[in-house]
Every structure is written in structure tokens, then in C-alpha cells.
Write a protein that holds these residues in place. Structure first.
Motif, short mmCIF file in Angstrom:
data_model
loop_
_atom_site.label_atom_id
_atom_site.label_comp_id
_atom_site.label_asym_id
_atom_site.label_seq_id
_atom_site.Cartn_x
_atom_site.Cartn_y
_atom_site.Cartn_z
N ALA A 197 47.14 41.50 45.45
CA ALA A 197 46.26 42.66 45.24
C ALA A 197 46.21 43.56 46.46
CB ALA A 197 44.86 42.18 44.87
N GLN A 239 48.85 43.67 40.70
CA GLN A 239 47.71 43.15 39.98
C GLN A 239 48.12 42.03 39.02
OE1 GLN A 239 44.71 44.34 40.85
NE2 GLN A 239 45.79 45.67 42.30
N GLY A 240 47.14 41.22 38.65
CA GLY A 240 47.33 40.23 37.60
C GLY A 240 47.99 38.94 38.01
#
Length: 374
Positions: A110, A115-116
Motif C-alpha cells: 500500500a 492495493q488489495g
């Protein structure tokens, strides 16, 4: 274009500690007891070529632990000079872990706008970034790795000498467990192979330009849309499997001294090889044809702690292809039919042709399926 010509020799360490202990005891003149225990702790750190979050290490590199212990015991009892029984037991346990140098640091993806990425224990660090012709940056796939293997073995052998016969009989039992956590791409992998930035008639690029090219719709007629960014992306879930299997065998044998010149060895062994099964019901078996029902089937256990629900898209495809979905415990959690008639005869002989010449021969049937899985 840049060349793949970087090399490094970073500092590594290995600190190994081991010890062994043995105990022998004769409670009576007819009994002998033996016990041994061994332990090993072998932590290592093998850094990648770039160090830090850039890492670039292979599967064999990173922060590693390896702890093992083994225990062996035996009890021998002499009933009479012609009758003896021996019981033996053994236990082996090995636990190894391996993860990247920043596997315990959360939040790194991040921080760089990725992301994720699941942020769980030992899954820290950057995703892998592959560039055609160049070394990979970030953490290696199939890490973190957490493996435990253990084997419990018990045997009992009974010997009886009666006249011209030397009878032997015994059993053997093994219970093998092996749990594995090795997600293929738990942080993901992004590959830039240069296919979006190649120049016609020129040597291919190595992908550095491609990572700088933001995917977007074509701005000219008949142009290629979204030709930029990574041309391959890999991802996988994080899940640990807890597999096990058992083995059981029994035998009976007679060494028969028919005469002063001829000895026969007669025996029969029975083997049972249990299938590999996931202890929590987290496995399936696809049967394309043939037994047990002479039709395509996809078998899953009916019980178990694991979530065995399947996505609607998957079950729809099964139905479209004529594959029956069967939730059953009929075949155990291994989901295969096991062989229960593995009887193995053994025959041998020794014949003294002359005082200086002995002829020997034999025949035996053997079964082995420790590595078989349906």
C-alpha cells in the motif's frame, strides 16, 4: 538496452544446535529396553541479491527455520530361549518455515500504491515484478512456506523356534502427516515482458519501458487499446493443507530346515496403503470415467471443517459438461477406493550341492503405493 549484469554476495548466517540422548535399561535378565531422542534447530538467513524490499531472492532464500526431533524406543522380551518378542516405536517431526526478509513487515504494498495484497503473518513485502531479460524484483512466489511433516511408526516382531522350524510373525503401522503452506502468488506477480513496447524489425525490449506505459484507449484509428502496463498478472489465495495417510502390514514366515542340505523359506505378507486425505475435508477428486459409477464425477467429502462450497460458475460448468457433483463419505476423505487384498507370497530355498557349493533361489511378490494418490 540495459543488461542483466548485476551480481552481489551478501552476508548470510546459519546457527545450528543439535543434541542426542540415549537410554539403555535391562529390567530383568529377560528384558531389554532402549530409548533415544535427537533434536536439531537450524535457523538460516540467505538474503536476496538486492536486499531490503527489492529482495529478488529465489525460493531457497530468505529467513528460514528448521526444527526437527526424533524419538526411538524398543522393548525386547525373552519368554524362553526359543521364544522372543520385540516391540519398536519411532516418531519423527520436522517443521520448516521460509519467508522473505520483509515478510513480517505489513503495509509495504500500500505504501507504493499497490492495493488489495493480503497483509497476514509472513506475507509481507512487495509483490514480484518480472521484467523480460532482467532479474525479478520483490518477493519470490511460493513464499511464505510453512511445512510440517511427522511420522509415527510401531512394529511388533515375534519369533518362535520349534523343531526344524523358525517361525516369525509381525505387524507394522505407520501414520504419516504432512501439512503445507506454499501459496503460489499470495502477494501477486506482475510481469512486463516488453511485448507492448517492441519495435517492429528491432530486437525486443526488456520491459522497463512497458512498466512506464500507462494502459489507455488508442488515440489513433485502428490502434491497439490498452497496450501498456503488465502483460501477465498472477494471483492465488492463501491456504494450508493438512494431509495424512496410514500404512499397515502383517506377515508370517517359516524358515524350515527340511534336511541337513535343504532349507526352505516360506512367507506371506499383507499390505494396506491408505490414500492421502486432507484432514479437514479440503480436497476433491475428479473421476473422468470408469469406476466407481462408470460416469464422469467430481467427488468432494460430505463432512469436514473446511469450506467445501463451490462457486455457481463452477457448478454450472460441471453440469454443462455432464459431470456429476457428488458429496460423499463413502470412500473416506481420501475419495478413492483402496486395495484390501494385497497378499504377497515369498518363497526361497538354499541347497547344499557340495560342502563347497550352495545354490540359492527365491520368488516374491511386492506391493508399494506410498506415492499414489487418486
Amino acid at each position: 538496452s540495459p543488461n542483466n549484469n548485476f551480481s552481489s554476495s551478501p552476508k548470510l548466517f546459519e546457527h545450528e544446535n543439535t543434541f542426542d540422548a540415549r537410554f539403555d535399561f535391562n529390567p530383568t535378565e529377560k528384558e531389554q529396553v532402549f530409548f533415544r531422542f535427537s533434536y536439531s534447530d537450524d535457523p538460516q538467513y540467505i538474503p536476496g541479491p538486492f536486499g531490503g524490499i527489492a529482495d529478488g531472492g529465489s525460493f531457497q532464500q530468505g529467513v528460514q527455520t528448521a526444527k526437527s526431533d526424533q524419538a526411538v524406543a524398543a522393548w525386547t522380551h525373552v519368554f524362553t530361549p526359543n521364544t522372543i518378542n520385540q516391540v519398536r516405536g519411532g516418531f519423527n517431526h520436522l517443521h520448516t518455515t521460509r519467508f522473505g526478509p520483509d515478510g513480517a513487515v505489513m503495509g509495504i504494498p500500500a505504501k507504493y500504491g499497490i492495493q488489495g495484497i493480503p497483509q497476514v503473518n509472513e506475507n509481507g513485502g512487495l509483490p514480484a515484478f518480472g521484467f523480460g531479460g532482467l532479474a525479478t524484483l520483490g518477493s519470490n512466489n511460493f513464499l511464505p512456506s510453512d511445512e510440517v511433516s511427522q511420522t509415527l511408526q510401531v512394529t511388533d516382531d515375534f519369533t518362535k523356534i520349534y523343531g526344524k522350524h523358525n517361525f516369525k510373525a509381525g505387524i507394522e503401522y505407520q501414520h504419516v502427516k504432512f501439512s503445507t503452506l506454499q501459496p503460489a502468488w499470495s502477494r501477486g506477480q506482475f510481469d512486463y515482458n516488453g511485448s507492448f513496447t517492441d519495435v517492429v524489425g528491432k530486437n525486443g525490449t526488456n520491459g522497463l519501458a512497458q512498466i512506464l506505459l500507462t494502459p489507455q484507449a488508442a488515440t489513433v484509428a485502428n490502434g491497439i487499446n490498452y497496450s501498456g502496463g503488465s502483460d501477465e498478472v498472477f494471483a492465488s489465495n492463501i491456504n494450508k493443507t493438512y494431509d495424512e495417510k496410514i500404512y499397515f502390514a502383517s506377515y508370517i514366515q517359516d524358515d524350515w530346515k527340511v534336511s541337513s542340505k535343504l532349507t526352505l523359506n516360506l512367507g506371506l505378507r499383507w499390505d494396506f496403503f491408505g490414500p492421502i486425505n486432507e484432514q479437514n475435508g479440503g480436497q476433491a477428486n475428479f473421476v473422468p470415467s470408469g469406476a466407481p459409477d462408470n460416469k464422469p464425477e467430481y467427488l468432494i467429502p460430505a463432512t469436514g471443517k473446511d469450506n467445501r462450497s463451490l462457486s455457481p460458475s463452477f457448478t454450472t460448468l460441471l453440469a454443462q459438461d455432464g459431470i456429476a457433483l457428488v458429496s460423499t463419505n463413502k470412500y473416506g476423505q481420501g475419495l478413492v477406493q483402496t486395495q484390501k487384498t494385497n497378499f504377497a507370497p515369498r518363497v526361497g530355498f538354499a541347497y547344499e550341492v557340495t560342502p563347497k557349493l550352495v545354490t540359492r533361489g527365491g520368488f516374491g511378490l511386492f506391493y508399494n503405493s506410498f506415492e499414489n494418490q487418486g
